[in-house]
Each structure stands twice: as C-alpha cells, then as structure tokens.
Design an enzyme around this catalytic site. Structure first.
Site, PDB file in Angstrom:
ATOM      1  N   GLY A 110     -19.079 -27.493 -22.063  1.00  0.00           N
ATOM      2  CA  GLY A 110     -18.108 -27.381 -20.985  1.00  0.00           C
ATOM      3  C   GLY A 110     -18.164 -26.168 -20.077  1.00  0.00           C
ATOM      4  O   GLY A 110     -16.936 -25.974 -19.589  1.00  0.00           O
ATOM      5  N   SER A 111     -19.223 -25.421 -20.079  1.00  0.00           N
ATOM      6  CA  SER A 111     -19.311 -24.255 -19.155  1.00  0.00           C
ATOM      7  C   SER A 111     -18.976 -24.654 -17.788  1.00  0.00           C
ATOM      8  O   SER A 111     -18.174 -23.995 -17.060  1.00  0.00           O
ATOM      9  CB  SER A 111     -20.486 -23.450 -19.428  1.00  0.00           C
ATOM     10  OG  SER A 111     -21.580 -24.000 -19.070  1.00  0.00           O
ATOM     11  N   ASN A 112     -19.580 -25.846 -17.239  1.00  0.00           N
ATOM     12  CA  ASN A 112     -19.408 -26.068 -16.118  1.00  0.00           C
ATOM     13  C   ASN A 112     -18.060 -26.490 -15.540  1.00  0.00           C
ATOM     14  O   ASN A 112     -17.430 -26.300 -14.772  1.00  0.00           O
ATOM     15  CB  ASN A 112     -20.476 -27.072 -15.712  1.00  0.00           C
ATOM     16  CG  ASN A 112     -21.573 -26.671 -15.447  1.00  0.00           C
ATOM     17  OD1 ASN A 112     -21.849 -25.911 -14.250  1.00  0.00           O
ATOM     18  ND2 ASN A 112     -22.724 -26.911 -16.172  1.00  0.00           N
ATOM     19  N   LEU A 183     -23.076 -37.349 -20.829  1.00  0.00           N
ATOM     20  CA  LEU A 183     -24.183 -38.071 -21.219  1.00  0.00           C
ATOM     21  C   LEU A 183     -24.372 -39.270 -21.026  1.00  0.00           C
ATOM     22  O   LEU A 183     -25.442 -40.105 -21.381  1.00  0.00           O
ATOM     23  CB  LEU A 183     -24.812 -37.477 -22.574  1.00  0.00           C
ATOM     24  CG  LEU A 183     -24.935 -35.932 -22.488  1.00  0.00           C
ATOM     25  CD1 LEU A 183     -25.632 -35.442 -23.664  1.00  0.00           C
ATOM     26  CD2 LEU A 183     -25.723 -35.393 -21.240  1.00  0.00           C
ATOM     27  N   ASN A 200     -22.673 -35.978  -9.661  1.00  0.00           N
ATOM     28  CA  ASN A 200     -23.256 -35.232 -10.860  1.00  0.00           C
ATOM     29  C   ASN A 200     -24.229 -34.150 -10.465  1.00  0.00           C
ATOM     30  O   ASN A 200     -24.540 -33.776  -9.469  1.00  0.00           O
ATOM     31  CB  ASN A 200     -24.438 -36.386 -11.389  1.00  0.00           C
ATOM     32  CG  ASN A 200     -24.780 -35.885 -12.583  1.00  0.00           C
ATOM     33  OD1 ASN A 200     -24.310 -35.496 -13.687  1.00  0.00           O
ATOM     34  ND2 ASN A 200     -26.012 -36.276 -13.077  1.00  0.00           N
ATOM     35  N   HIS A 202     -27.666 -32.192 -12.278  1.00  0.00           N
ATOM     36  CA  HIS A 202     -28.772 -32.303 -13.154  1.00  0.00           C
ATOM     37  C   HIS A 202     -29.430 -30.929 -12.990  1.00  0.00           C
ATOM     38  O   HIS A 202     -29.841 -30.123 -12.252  1.00  0.00           O
ATOM     39  CB  HIS A 202     -29.500 -33.397 -12.523  1.00  0.00           C
ATOM     40  CG  HIS A 202     -30.774 -33.626 -13.557  1.00  0.00           C
ATOM     41  ND1 HIS A 202     -30.508 -34.267 -14.602  1.00  0.00           N
ATOM     42  CD2 HIS A 202     -32.055 -33.403 -13.382  1.00  0.00           C
ATOM     43  CE1 HIS A 202     -31.561 -34.450 -15.334  1.00  0.00           C
ATOM     44  NE2 HIS A 202     -32.544 -33.933 -14.828  1.00  0.00           N
ATOM     45  N   GLU A 272     -25.954 -23.140 -11.797  1.00  0.00           N
ATOM     46  CA  GLU A 272     -24.825 -24.143 -11.729  1.00  0.00           C
ATOM     47  C   GLU A 272     -23.560 -23.673 -11.547  1.00  0.00           C
ATOM     48  O   GLU A 272     -22.742 -23.965 -10.882  1.00  0.00           O
ATOM     49  CB  GLU A 272     -24.855 -24.882 -13.084  1.00  0.00           C
ATOM     50  CG  GLU A 272     -26.020 -25.684 -13.387  1.00  0.00           C
ATOM     51  CD  GLU A 272     -26.145 -26.519 -14.641  1.00  0.00           C
ATOM     52  OE1 GLU A 272     -26.721 -27.798 -14.598  1.00  0.00           O
ATOM     53  OE2 GLU A 272     -25.415 -26.260 -15.573  1.00  0.00           O
TER      54      GLU A 272
END
Ligand code: GAR
Length: 286
Positions: A110-112, A183, A200, A202, A272
């Site tokens: 969950g870093s993003n 995922l 999303n 990627h 990101e």
C-alpha cells in the site's frame, strides 16, 4: 437507455431491474391507496376529486416506493433518490462543490495508497472514502486504519459473480476507483458503472510487460532479464483486458548494469509516488 441509467445511478443490471420494478409497483400502490381514500371522502365535484388524487399521490409516492424498495433490497438507493427529489423541489441549490469520493483498491503493502491518502488529505473536495482490499492482513489495511479510512475486505465469488460490491460503493457515493497494486481483474459490470473512472498504475512502460501474471516483482524480473535499458510507469484507464485501457501518463527511468529486480522496484516506486496522486488529481479536475 438502460446503459445510461446504469451509469447514472451507478448500479448493475440486476439492481436496475429491481429499481424499475420498485418504481412500477410503488407507483401503482400509491395510485390505488389514493383512490381508495377518496372513495371515503364526501366529495361531489369531479375536479376536486382529481385534485385530491394528485395531492394524495404526491404525498404517498415516497412512502409507497420506500415500502416496496425494502423487500426488493433497494432501500438505500431510494432513500438517496427521494432525498434528491425533495432537494430539487425544495429549490435547494445544487452543490457544485460536491465532494468527489475515491475508493482505492489495493492488494499489497500500500505504499501508493499511502501517497494518495497523504496527497488528498488536505483537499477540500476530493476525499479517499474507502479502501477496498482482497487480502486479509495486507499492509494497505493498517495504512487505512491509521488514516481513519473505512476498509472493505472483498471475496472472489461476490466480486466476480455476485453484485460486485456495488451496494457498498454506492453507500460511500464512490465517483472514482483508483487501483494501486490491485491484482484482480475488474469485472465488466464495474467498468460499465464507472466509465473512464477506473484508473490503474502499472510498473512498466505499457504495452510492454503487461497482461496476466505481470505484476509487481514479476514485471521487474522480466525487464531485467531482457536487459532493457529503461523502464517506467504507466497510468491508464481500465478496460476489460489486463493492462490495456487508454494510456493517460507515462514516466521513464534508466536501468544500469548493476540494477536488480529489487533496485528497479525502488526506482519505480519513486516514480509512482511522485506522479500517481498528481495524475489522479488532474483527471478529476479535468
Ligand atoms: C506498484 O508498483 C504497482 O505499480 C503494482 O503493484 C505495486 C504495488 O505497490 N501494480 C501492478 O503490478 C498491477 N499490474 P504498493 O502496494 O507499495 O503500492
């Protein structure tokens, strides 16, 4: 027309049928009850009878529809719908600064998600309202807890073959779905309900290194094994295929000879975290 209604009301096909049934049954119920009441009133003139019928129908319609919606499982929808109707007829101004609610879907550390939460924490009109996760114990769940954001743990059967958790997304008035290391493939029913509103990220430069099984470390290993000179991130709209929807944004990083899948993971995470929240904000503001 049905497609438009599904998108407007953010419901799937089954719920749409139940909502239409509720409108029909609720409408005829209130008509019947109104005529029945009028037969007991000492009214002689026809036009007064019609006027009373209209008044009774107007008063009884919300009650009948709510009553019928309950056994059909559409109470939450009609409560909100009737609230909106009242507001409109009460002449309340539409709130043009309404809050935009985001649900983050994540399966991992969950870093993003953390970066997105931090970025929007001070926003006055964009709110991270829900964290959806398919993995009990995933790091993103404790991130949500610490931030005081409600979480929803989902299971496969209901997500793919049931109601896709749409009632929960509706309860939180979700406007955008942001995938941050989620995922599972997104079922078509959800894509229809959120057209161009599922985003999303990627960890590679699509269309390369995407598709089934291409996530997280697997992507970076494949890139390193192919001795690529550069990699990067892709932010895109979600469609019915893996890592396929229209590309919104890409950023690159170079790969040195000493890089491994682990060091590349770090480089990609830097990109990101730097770009994903800003790109999301840009899409919503547009
Ligand atoms: C991110 O690198 C994201 O791009 C990737 O999973 C990672 C999640 O990291 N997503 C995919 O591979 C999707 N195909 P995080 O849990 O630390 O945010």
């Amino acid at each position: 027309m049905f497609q438009k209604l599904k998108q407007r009301w953010k419901v799937n096909g089954i719920n749409l049928v139940l909502i239409i049934a509720t409108f029909a049954i609720g409408g005829s119920l209130c008509g019947r009850v109104s005529s029945w009441i009028i037969t007991y009133l000492p009214v002689e003139t026809k036009w007064i009878e019609i006027l009373l019928f209209i008044i009774f129908c107007t008063i009884l319609w919300p009650l009948s529809v709510l009553l019928v919606s309950f056994p059909l499982g559409q109470f939450a929808f009609f409560k909100k719908y009737i609230g909106k109707v009242f507001k409109r007829f009460g002449g309340k101004q539409q709130n043009t600064n309404a809050t935009i609610n985001i649900a983050i879907f994540a399966s991992g550390a969950g870093s993003n998600a953390q970066q997105i939460i931090n970025y929007f924490a001070s926003s006055s009109n964009i709110k991270i309202s829900l964290i959806v996760c398919n993995k009990p114990g995933a790091g993103v769940l404790s991130i949500a807890d610490k931030a005081g954001i409600p979480t929803l743990l989902i299971e496969k059967e209901r997500f793919f073959k049931g109601d896709n958790y749409l009632p929960e997304l509706q309860n939180f008035h979700i406007d955008y779905v942001v995938l941050a290391g989620f995922l599972w493939k997104i079922p078509p029913a959800l894509i229809n309900v959120f057209p161009k509103r599922i985003i999303n990220i990627h960890p590679a430069l699509l269309p390369n290194y995407g598709g089934k099984g291409m996530f997280g470390h697997h992507v970076h290993e494949a890139v390193i094994n192919n001795q690529e000179k550069e990699s990067g991130i892709t932010i895109h709209y979600v469609d019915e295929l893996y890592d396929h929807g229209a590309i919104i944004f890409q950023a690159k990083c170079s790969i040195s000879q000493n890089d491994t899948a682990d060091t590349l993971t770090q480089k990609i995470h830097v990109l990101e975290h730097q770009h994903y929240p800003k790109v999301i904000a840009g899409i919503i503001e547009k």
